[in-house]
Design a protein around this motif. Structure first.
Motif, short mmCIF file in Angstrom:
data_model
loop_
_atom_site.label_atom_id
_atom_site.label_comp_id
_atom_site.label_asym_id
_atom_site.label_seq_id
_atom_site.Cartn_x
_atom_site.Cartn_y
_atom_site.Cartn_z
N GLY A 1 -34.41 -17.52 8.85
CA GLY A 1 -35.84 -17.30 9.04
C GLY A 1 -36.66 -18.53 9.35
N CYS A 2 -37.88 -18.54 8.82
CA CYS A 2 -38.85 -19.59 9.09
C CYS A 2 -38.47 -20.86 8.32
N ASN B 1 -37.91 -20.33 4.70
CA ASN B 1 -36.62 -19.70 4.47
C ASN B 1 -35.52 -20.79 4.45
N CYS C 1 -34.32 -12.94 7.03
CA CYS C 1 -35.72 -12.90 7.47
C CYS C 1 -36.06 -11.48 7.93
N HIS C 2 -37.27 -11.03 7.60
CA HIS C 2 -37.63 -9.64 7.88
C HIS C 2 -38.78 -9.53 8.89
N ILE C 3 -39.13 -10.65 9.51
CA ILE C 3 -40.39 -10.69 10.26
C ILE C 3 -40.38 -9.80 11.49
N CYS D 1 -36.12 -12.45 2.72
CA CYS D 1 -37.16 -11.41 2.83
C CYS D 1 -36.60 -10.02 3.06
N VAL E 1 -45.13 -8.31 7.53
CA VAL E 1 -44.46 -7.99 6.27
C VAL E 1 -44.61 -9.06 5.20
N VAL E 2 -45.06 -10.25 5.60
CA VAL E 2 -45.02 -11.39 4.67
C VAL E 2 -45.76 -11.14 3.35
N THR F 1 -43.24 -9.30 1.29
CA THR F 1 -41.97 -9.93 0.92
C THR F 1 -42.17 -11.23 0.12
N GLN G 1 -47.03 -20.27 3.81
CA GLN G 1 -47.34 -19.19 4.74
C GLN G 1 -48.76 -19.39 5.27
#
Ligand code: SAH
Ligand code: SF4
Ligand code: F3S
Length: 447
Positions: A16-17, A20, A53-55, A88, A169-170, A173, A205
């Motif tokens: 992820g980011c 992450n 990551c779920h973004i 996430c 979603v952030v 999550t 974030q």
């Protein structure tokens, strides 16, 4: 699940980011503190942590296919790895993962990963465990002190989001916005510097929503923290990401004109160049207010490199509204930017909005936007040729004597010289490509 022997080696894969990635490093450190060694390159690990990551789309699918691959490799080697799903996707779909993937023995959310070592003991004993609690701050206090880093390091100062953009979603999550205490951050920065970090990137974030109290008990914002970090000897550079336009303060703009160690780079996502779309996204800033903020940063630091994030194809986005995004890009001339096709995320308000845009339309818009952004990135790099600047050496290049580092404006710079990782060198930029520049060393500054 039967009892397994305790793992000797681990691998953490982060998808992820930057936060992450930071979380992945901290999980790795907590496993190392337990005497587990990182698996060698190309070798199967006894314990694999998938830090997800779920973004955007396909995140969950990717996790399941990774799990499948690990199980297959384990069967072939006659040695099943212990598998933990973190990050996430674990937070959003933990129970489903447990139900669908029996090979997974641990599911741990982004606010609970300090408990990974305990969960591991259970997993070795054959018990499966899920932990997606969200106790704010607790994990930072429970993690071991930092010991390993390269020349550059990440430091999470703020986490979570209260903004609830309708596509994102952030907030679900990562939970609510929290700021880590000032003294903990100075202590972690000092550890990172002792371990060799010369540049620290502050993460959040909404990193500029950070607030705290300095060592004299005075209320400060992120600019106060940056100024305190700048006073630490041996730290050469400070960066931060990601900022939110609504959390920009006068102090934050002013620090760009005053703090030498702060790099002239600002990542300030805007998402769209159209006010109706921004409103539907719940961004709570307008195109005008965003441009005004950028103008003030440019007044404080004329050479500041600007970066942003964009989403194309938000539900209901018309061709004319998309054209406003192109117009904004033409006006700002970003040095670098990230752009994405809108991805409906389960549970977010935008996912059920009317006017979902067809895939082909999104692809066409993304291609046009990326053409414009690439044009500006190349122009920014080309305009840097002839400038001299500092470069922090991050790693060796492919050829002997070749090195790679970053300019103050976050451009990758290749050069040859007698230097080492963590050195700060003065370089003349001599040639530009779309993604990197070639430099010629003028002198050693520090390191
Ligand atoms: N907190 C930061 C960004 C975090 S997510 C901010 O608000 O600026 C990183 C980027 O992913 C966002 O800026 C956005 O451009 C993109 N993104 C988030 N959700 C998305 C979605 N559902 N579809 C497509 N892109 C998305
Ligand atoms: Fe997501 Fe918006 Fe929060 Fe950024 S500000 S993390 S885009 S909800
Ligand atoms: Fe992805 Fe979670 Fe970061 S969804 S972008 S890893 S905050």
């Amino acid at each position: 699940m039967p009892h397994t022997s305790p793992p000797k080696t681990y691998r953490v894969k982060s998808f992820g980011c930057q936060m992450n990635v930071y979380d992945g490093e901290r999980m790795a450190e907590s496993l190392a503190a337990r005497g587990i060694a990182p698996a060698a390159e190309g070798e199967d690990a006894d314990l694999v942590v998938l830090n997800t990551c779920h973004i955007r789309e396909k995140a969950a699918e990717k996790v399941y296919s990774d799990i499948g691959r690990l199980v297959k490799a384990g069967d072939a080697a006659g040695k099943k790895p212990l598998i933990a799903v973190a990050g996430c996707v674990a937070q959003a779909e933990g129970e489903e993962i447990m139900a669908r993937a029996p090979a997974v023995s641990m599911v741990v959310g982004p606010q609970a990963y300090h408990r990974l070592p305990e969960m591991l003991d259970k997993a070795v004993a054959g018990e499966r465990a899920t932990d997606t609690d969200m106790p704010p701050i607790a994990k930072f206090d429970a993690l071991p002190a930092r010991r390993r880093t390269g020349a550059t390091a990440f430091l999470t100062i703020q986490e979570g989001c209260d903004k609830f953009c309708t596509y994102c979603v952030v907030p679900y999550t990562r939970g609510a916005e929290i700021s880590r205490p000032f003294k903990d951050l100075i202590a972690e920065a000092q550890k990172l510097i002792e371990a060799g970090a010369r540049e620290i990137t502050l993460l959040g974030q909404n990193v500029n929503a950070w607030t705290g109290e300095d060592d004299k008990g005075r209320a400060i914002g992120m600019d106060g923290l940056v100024r305190a970090l700048a006073a630490l000897p041996d730290l050469q550079r400070i960066r931060y990401t990601t900022s939110h336009p609504n959390d920009v303060t006068d102090g934050m703009i002013a620090m760009h004109g005053e703090v030498d160690k702060l790099m002239p780079y600002l990542h300030l996502p805007v998402q769209s160049g159209n006010d109706r779309v921004l409103k539907a996204m719940n961004r709570s800033h307008t195109v005008e207010s965003y441009l005004r903020v950028l103008e003030r940063f440019r007044e404080a630091r004329p050479d500041i490199a600007l970066s942003g994030d964009f989403i194309v194809g938000f539900p209901g986005e018309s061709e004319a509204e998309f054209a406003d995004t192109l117009k904004l890009v033409d006006e700002v001339r970003y040095a670098q930017a990230f752009s994405f096709k809108y991805s409906p995320r389960p549970g977010t308000p935008a996912a059920t909005m009317e006017g979902q845009i067809a895939k082909e339309v999104m692809e066409d818009r993304l291609a046009r936007l990326q053409d414009a952004l690439n044009r500006d990135q190349l122009a920014f790099n080309a305009a840097s040729v002839g400038k001299s600047c500092t470069v922090l050496v991050e790693r060796k290049g492919k050829h002997p004597g070749q090195w790679l580092g970053k300019s103050p404006w976050l451009q990758s710079v290749w050069f040859e010289g007698d230097v080492g990782i963590g050195d700060l060198v003065h370089v003349e930029l001599v040639e530009a490509g779309p993604n990197s520049l070639a430099g010629k060393v003028l002198e050693h500054v520090a390191g």
